[in-house]
Design a protein around this motif. Structure first.
Motif, PDB file in Angstrom:
ATOM      1  N   PHE A 198       0.893  -1.401   0.044  1.00  0.00           N
ATOM      2  CA  PHE A 198      -0.125  -0.087   0.061  1.00  0.00           C
ATOM      3  C   PHE A 198       1.030   1.201  -0.031  1.00  0.00           C
ATOM      4  O   PHE A 198       0.592   1.926  -0.595  1.00  0.00           O
ATOM      5  CB  PHE A 198      -0.886  -0.150   0.930  1.00  0.00           C
ATOM      6  N   VAL A 199       1.950   1.268   0.906  1.00  0.00           N
ATOM      7  CA  VAL A 199       2.529   2.592   0.939  1.00  0.00           C
ATOM      8  C   VAL A 199       3.678   2.619  -0.312  1.00  0.00           C
ATOM      9  O   VAL A 199       3.919   3.808  -0.385  1.00  0.00           O
ATOM     10  CB  VAL A 199       3.637   2.462   2.099  1.00  0.00           C
ATOM     11  N   MET A 200       3.708   1.863  -1.071  1.00  0.00           N
ATOM     12  CA  MET A 200       4.542   1.992  -2.514  1.00  0.00           C
ATOM     13  C   MET A 200       3.713   2.239  -3.553  1.00  0.00           C
ATOM     14  O   MET A 200       3.694   3.331  -4.510  1.00  0.00           O
ATOM     15  CB  MET A 200       5.001   0.426  -2.942  1.00  0.00           C
ATOM     16  N   VAL A 201       2.372   1.911  -3.359  1.00  0.00           N
ATOM     17  CA  VAL A 201       1.193   2.548  -4.479  1.00  0.00           C
ATOM     18  C   VAL A 201       0.723   3.786  -4.101  1.00  0.00           C
ATOM     19  O   VAL A 201       0.628   4.813  -4.857  1.00  0.00           O
ATOM     20  CB  VAL A 201      -0.015   1.394  -4.423  1.00  0.00           C
ATOM     21  N   HIS A 202       0.693   4.186  -2.784  1.00  0.00           N
ATOM     22  CA  HIS A 202       0.111   5.531  -2.308  1.00  0.00           C
ATOM     23  C   HIS A 202       1.218   6.076  -1.369  1.00  0.00           C
ATOM     24  O   HIS A 202       0.982   5.750  -0.149  1.00  0.00           O
ATOM     25  CB  HIS A 202      -1.407   5.335  -1.756  1.00  0.00           C
ATOM     26  N   PRO A 203       2.429   6.403  -1.691  1.00  0.00           N
ATOM     27  CA  PRO A 203       3.453   6.875  -0.851  1.00  0.00           C
ATOM     28  C   PRO A 203       3.345   8.242  -0.250  1.00  0.00           C
ATOM     29  O   PRO A 203       4.137   9.444  -0.783  1.00  0.00           O
ATOM     30  CB  PRO A 203       4.594   6.881  -1.937  1.00  0.00           C
ATOM     31  N   ASP A 204       2.266   8.435   0.526  1.00  0.00           N
ATOM     32  CA  ASP A 204       1.760   9.635   1.148  1.00  0.00           C
ATOM     33  C   ASP A 204       2.463   9.479   2.665  1.00  0.00           C
ATOM     34  O   ASP A 204       2.404   8.452   3.110  1.00  0.00           O
ATOM     35  CB  ASP A 204       0.362  10.057   1.032  1.00  0.00           C
ATOM     36  N   VAL A 205       2.722  10.744   3.172  1.00  0.00           N
ATOM     37  CA  VAL A 205       3.219  10.774   4.431  1.00  0.00           C
ATOM     38  C   VAL A 205       2.264  10.067   5.416  1.00  0.00           C
ATOM     39  O   VAL A 205       2.295   9.250   6.313  1.00  0.00           O
ATOM     40  CB  VAL A 205       3.404  12.261   4.913  1.00  0.00           C
ATOM     41  N   LYS A 206       0.988  10.581   5.362  1.00  0.00           N
ATOM     42  CA  LYS A 206      -0.285  10.138   6.103  1.00  0.00           C
ATOM     43  C   LYS A 206      -0.234   8.496   6.131  1.00  0.00           C
ATOM     44  O   LYS A 206      -0.664   7.823   7.227  1.00  0.00           O
ATOM     45  CB  LYS A 206      -1.540  10.495   5.724  1.00  0.00           C
ATOM     46  N   ASN A 207       0.088   7.745   4.846  1.00  0.00           N
ATOM     47  CA  ASN A 207      -0.095   6.457   4.898  1.00  0.00           C
ATOM     48  C   ASN A 207       1.099   5.713   5.565  1.00  0.00           C
ATOM     49  O   ASN A 207       1.172   4.650   6.225  1.00  0.00           O
ATOM     50  CB  ASN A 207      -0.105   5.717   3.330  1.00  0.00           C
ATOM     51  N   TRP A 208       2.208   6.599   5.483  1.00  0.00           N
ATOM     52  CA  TRP A 208       3.540   5.827   6.264  1.00  0.00           C
ATOM     53  C   TRP A 208       3.096   5.813   7.910  1.00  0.00           C
ATOM     54  O   TRP A 208       3.463   5.023   8.388  1.00  0.00           O
ATOM     55  CB  TRP A 208       4.733   6.754   5.948  1.00  0.00           C
ATOM     56  N   ILE A 209       2.575   6.881   7.958  1.00  0.00           N
ATOM     57  CA  ILE A 209       2.250   7.184   9.613  1.00  0.00           C
ATOM     58  C   ILE A 209       1.134   6.142  10.173  1.00  0.00           C
ATOM     59  O   ILE A 209       1.280   5.505  10.927  1.00  0.00           O
ATOM     60  CB  ILE A 209       1.705   8.844   9.792  1.00  0.00           C
ATOM     61  N   ARG A 210       0.267   5.858   9.253  1.00  0.00           N
ATOM     62  CA  ARG A 210      -0.690   4.872   9.576  1.00  0.00           C
ATOM     63  C   ARG A 210       0.083   3.393   9.651  1.00  0.00           C
ATOM     64  O   ARG A 210      -0.223   2.608  10.650  1.00  0.00           O
ATOM     65  CB  ARG A 210      -2.100   4.800   8.313  1.00  0.00           C
ATOM     66  N   TYR A 211       1.053   3.015   8.829  1.00  0.00           N
ATOM     67  CA  TYR A 211       1.634   1.927   8.890  1.00  0.00           C
ATOM     68  C   TYR A 211       2.463   1.744  10.311  1.00  0.00           C
ATOM     69  O   TYR A 211       2.454   0.758  11.105  1.00  0.00           O
ATOM     70  CB  TYR A 211       2.598   2.035   7.692  1.00  0.00           C
ATOM     71  N   GLY A 212       3.206   2.928  10.466  1.00  0.00           N
ATOM     72  CA  GLY A 212       3.930   2.977  11.825  1.00  0.00           C
ATOM     73  C   GLY A 212       2.944   2.713  13.122  1.00  0.00           C
ATOM     74  O   GLY A 212       3.084   1.952  14.053  1.00  0.00           O
ATOM     75  N   ARG A 213       1.523   3.395  13.096  1.00  0.00           N
ATOM     76  CA  ARG A 213       0.764   3.277  14.205  1.00  0.00           C
ATOM     77  C   ARG A 213       0.452   1.891  14.214  1.00  0.00           C
ATOM     78  O   ARG A 213       0.020   1.191  15.178  1.00  0.00           O
ATOM     79  CB  ARG A 213      -0.349   4.311  14.104  1.00  0.00           C
ATOM     80  N   PHE A 214      -0.018   1.361  12.873  1.00  0.00           N
ATOM     81  CA  PHE A 214      -0.371  -0.079  12.926  1.00  0.00           C
ATOM     82  C   PHE A 214       0.435  -0.955  13.711  1.00  0.00           C
ATOM     83  O   PHE A 214       0.166  -1.705  14.585  1.00  0.00           O
ATOM     84  CB  PHE A 214      -0.383  -0.530  11.494  1.00  0.00           C
ATOM     85  N   GLU A 215       2.038  -0.771  13.477  1.00  0.00           N
ATOM     86  CA  GLU A 215       2.793  -1.911  14.220  1.00  0.00           C
ATOM     87  C   GLU A 215       2.963  -1.448  15.676  1.00  0.00           C
ATOM     88  O   GLU A 215       2.943  -2.294  16.391  1.00  0.00           O
ATOM     89  CB  GLU A 215       4.254  -1.470  13.526  1.00  0.00           C
ATOM     90  N   LEU A 216       2.678  -0.198  15.998  1.00  0.00           N
ATOM     91  CA  LEU A 216       2.629   0.171  17.473  1.00  0.00           C
ATOM     92  C   LEU A 216       1.464  -0.487  17.911  1.00  0.00           C
ATOM     93  O   LEU A 216       1.398  -0.822  19.275  1.00  0.00           O
ATOM     94  CB  LEU A 216       2.587   1.580  17.449  1.00  0.00           C
ATOM     95  N   GLN A 217       0.221  -0.300  17.348  1.00  0.00           N
ATOM     96  CA  GLN A 217      -1.004  -0.705  18.008  1.00  0.00           C
ATOM     97  C   GLN A 217      -0.901  -2.440  18.175  1.00  0.00           C
ATOM     98  O   GLN A 217      -1.420  -3.096  19.176  1.00  0.00           O
ATOM     99  CB  GLN A 217      -2.005  -0.626  16.992  1.00  0.00           C
ATOM    100  N   HIS A 218      -0.003  -2.968  17.466  1.00  0.00           N
ATOM    101  CA  HIS A 218       0.203  -4.652  17.689  1.00  0.00           C
ATOM    102  C   HIS A 218       1.475  -5.050  18.238  1.00  0.00           C
ATOM    103  O   HIS A 218       1.985  -6.256  18.200  1.00  0.00           O
ATOM    104  CB  HIS A 218       0.124  -5.187  16.442  1.00  0.00           C
ATOM    105  N   GLY A 219       2.013  -3.828  19.003  1.00  0.00           N
ATOM    106  CA  GLY A 219       3.039  -4.172  20.065  1.00  0.00           C
ATOM    107  C   GLY A 219       4.416  -4.316  19.424  1.00  0.00           C
ATOM    108  O   GLY A 219       5.430  -4.865  20.012  1.00  0.00           O
ATOM    109  N   ASN A 220       4.614  -3.953  18.030  1.00  0.00           N
ATOM    110  CA  ASN A 220       5.688  -4.048  17.301  1.00  0.00           C
ATOM    111  C   ASN A 220       6.572  -2.657  17.616  1.00  0.00           C
ATOM    112  O   ASN A 220       6.599  -2.162  16.547  1.00  0.00           O
ATOM    113  CB  ASN A 220       5.698  -4.712  16.206  1.00  0.00           C
ATOM    114  N   VAL A 221       7.057  -2.295  18.614  1.00  0.00           N
ATOM    115  CA  VAL A 221       7.728  -1.111  18.766  1.00  0.00           C
ATOM    116  C   VAL A 221       8.853  -1.036  17.735  1.00  0.00           C
ATOM    117  O   VAL A 221       9.056  -0.126  16.933  1.00  0.00           O
ATOM    118  CB  VAL A 221       8.485  -0.921  20.035  1.00  0.00           C
ATOM    119  N   SER A 222       9.978  -2.046  17.571  1.00  0.00           N
ATOM    120  CA  SER A 222      10.982  -1.960  16.793  1.00  0.00           C
ATOM    121  C   SER A 222      10.222  -1.931  15.290  1.00  0.00           C
ATOM    122  O   SER A 222      11.217  -1.048  14.446  1.00  0.00           O
ATOM    123  CB  SER A 222      11.871  -2.908  17.160  1.00  0.00           C
TER     124      SER A 222
END
Length: 646
Positions: A198-222
């Protein structure tokens, strides 16, 4: 045979006019146009049903023949067949409609909905496959298709449909739907793969931020930190985004990695253009207030102020007050190279007009620059170069700044290079002479005890401006201090003989004070007499009388008599005569006897209030001589006393 027209006998308008609107309204009220509904037909045997169906089909076919491309006719026909439980016939109608309008979304939707309603899953699946093949950009087909598969519990089939859909790189909402489906079934690794695509097809900043928050919500801090770092590398320094760095710093702040967050903020502030980093400044300020020390808060405040001043000088490069603020801030918080770079930027903005009032603020940029180099950077050579460059920019033919010449010369004096200082001041006097330049040059030579140079400078100064009384006085004072009273007296004599003087009264007073200081009262008396030949001003008489009072009381009285006579004979204002009489009275109080005191008291005028024609009140004086000359004055005085008594 021609029709015979009837003649209208009365052509006058009717008393009540009826409009077309009124006729239509009355018809509506009376329901004249309402066609009664046909009676309901009750079908009692198969023959009547077959006849009814035949009649309806014929009507539908007739409508289709009339307008083959009208999709609503096809849909009504198919829906009627469906209501008659004629599924095959309904399919046939839909297929015929697709032959006519295969790009019409409604036909496909109604066709698939009919199959799903009849629980013909395989038929519906075939229709959706055909629809998405014909129109892959119609998102409605994909949404309906995936929803059907998921409702049937065919998650693998829904995933397969989503996979086919994502190959067409649809909009962001389609990707979110795919992600939500995978998360509903706890398929986090699959969701992660979708985010990668998704972030490669729609490389917007907000999408990268959503990706980072997704990882954080599932406990993957690193993993979340890795996502943010990849985003920073992905956008690079050419496409810096304030939102990304704010989100990254907030992530580190949540993990209590305060130093990491501070580094991110500073990194972004150093690289993002100031006008695009307002929110970044605010967030950094909030962060430092919560987790930083006093120095950190001050740094944020300074950065914010620097951004404000940079915006001001960018909007108006000739706003020198904003440059002063920016320079002061830079000197407090930056190294020498940054300060010099800011000074160079500031002095590059030369005023566009050759008027001195536009240069007054600008010239202080050069002064502060030179003072910084000399006092802070302790680089005298650079300070000397700054003064030289400044003197080269000023248009000395139109105007000059004596302050720059003097400061450059004082720099050389502090460096004990007197020849260089004299060359500068000599050049200044030769190119653009000014009173301030002469005075300051003379003051320097006086401090150095170079009196011959001072005499030469005084002479040149008086050649340039002989009307300057202060120069004559200072020249004479210098000769007096050197003990040459004859030379000083000659200078005063030359001065009072000038036809044009800016302050002659000051010059005469200085000359008289000089003679008094030399204990030459006769010379001072002669000067007063010479001055009275030029002017009969009351202050001169009073000063002369005060001088004589120190010598002899009778001489002072003689001066007072002459002064009063001069004031009366000249016909001047009564105030001057009053000033003389009051000063004389005060003198008699100190030096006279009762007889002389009573005599002068009788001569004092009486102050009365009068009114002009316009009603304005003023005070006037009546002298004893005027009372004696006016025989009616006593009568008027008695009338005035009577009025006061009344």
């Amino acid at each position: 045979m021609a029709t015979k027209m009837g003649k209208v006998k009365n052509k006058a308008p009717a008393e009540m006019q009826v409009t077309a609107e009124q006729l239509l309204r009355e018809a509506k009220e009376r329901q004249l146009e309402v066609v009664p509904a046909p009676p309901k037909q009750k079908i009692s045997d198969p023959e009547e049903l077959a006849e009814y169906r035949l009649r309806k089909r014929k009507a539908f076919e007739d409508e289709i023949r009339k307008n083959r491309v009208l999709v609503s006719n096809w849909i009504k026909y198919a829906q009627w067949e469906d209501s008659q439980q004629e599924l095959e016939r309904a399919r046939s109608v839909y297929e015929r409609a697709l032959d006519v309008a295969h790009r019409n979304v409604t036909v496909w939707l109604k066709y698939a909905e009919m199959e799903m309603k009849r629980k013909q899953i395989q038929h519906a699946r075939n229709i959706w496959d055909r629809a998405v093949t014909v129109m892959p950009r119609a998102n409605q087909f994909w949404y309906k298709y995936t929803y059907m598969e998921e409702m049937l519990g065919n998650v693998a089939g829904a995933r397969q449909v989503f996979g086919r859909w994502m190959q067409w790189e649809p909009d962001e909402q389609a990707w979110f739907s795919y992600l939500k489906m995978e998360l509903r079934y706890k398929e986090v690794p699959r969701a992660r793969q979708i985010y990668e695509h998704f972030v490669m097809v729609h490389p917007d900043v907000k999408n990268w931020i959503r990706y980072g928050r997704f990882e954080l919500q599932h406990g993957n801090v690193s993993s979340a930190r890795t996502v943010f770092e990849r985003a920073v590398d992905f956008f690079g320094d050419d496409h810096l985004e304030e939102q990304l760095y704010v989100a990254f710093a907030k992530f580190e702040e949540q993990q209590k990695e305060y130093e990491r967050a501070r580094v991110i903020y500073k990194y972004a502030l150093d690289r993002i253009p100031k006008q695009e980093a307002q929110d970044l400044f605010n967030q950094y300020s909030r962060f430092e207030k919560r987790f930083g020390d006093r120095r950190g808060v001050e740094t944020v405040v300074v950065s914010k102020r620097r951004f404000q001043y940079e915006e001001e000088v960018k909007a108006n490069p000739c706003n020198y007050d904003a440059w002063f603020d920016l320079l002061r801030l830079t000197e407090e918080d930056s190294d020498e190279d940054a300060v010099r770079e800011t000074y160079e930027r500031a002095i590059a903005n030369i005023p566009p007009s050759a008027e001195k009032r536009h240069w007054r603020r600008y010239i202080y940029l050069w002064i502060f620059y030179a003072m910084y180099e000399e006092l802070v950077a302790e680089d005298v050579d650079r300070a000397r170069q700054v003064y030289k460059a400044c003197l080269g920019i000023i248009p000395h033919q139109q105007f000059t700044f004596a302050k720059i010449w003097l400061m450059a010369a004082e720099l050389e004096v502090r460096q004990r290079d007197l020849p260089a200082a004299r060359r500068l001041l000599g050049n200044a006097i030769g190119r653009c002479p000014k009173d301030k330049l002469f005075h300051s040059y003379i003051e320097i030579e006086l401090q150095l005890r170079e009196f011959d140079r001072c005499r030469m400078l005084f002479e040149k100064f008086l050649e340039y401006n002989s009307a300057n009384c202060t120069t004559w006085i200072r020249f004479a004072e210098m000769e007096t201090l050197l003990g040459d009273a004859t030379r000083a007296r000659s200078i005063f004599e030359l001065a009072i003989e000038q036809t044009l003087l800016d302050m002659p009264e000051v010059l005469w007073k200085a000359y008289i004070d000089f003679e008094i200081a030399q204990d030459e009262p006769e010379n001072a008396r002669q000067l007063y007499e010479r001055l009275l030949e030029r002017t009969q001003h009351v202050k001169v008489w009073l000063a002369f009388a005060a001088f004589e009072a120190r010598q002899s009381a009778e001489s002072a009285r003689d001066i007072f008599r002459r002064a009063e006579k001069s004031a009366r004979s000249s016909g001047g204002e009564a105030e001057e005569q009053v000033m003389i009489l009051e000063a004389w009275s005060k003198f008699e109080q100190e030096h006279g006897d009762p007889e002389t005191q009573a005599a002068i008291t009788k001569r004092l005028p009486k102050k009365i209030k009068k009114r002009r024609e316009n009603g304005e009140e003023y005070f006037d004086y009546i002298f004893p001589e005027d009372r004696d000359a006016n025989p009616n004055f006593k009568l008027l005085q008695m009338a005035h006393m009577w009025k006061q008594g009344q």
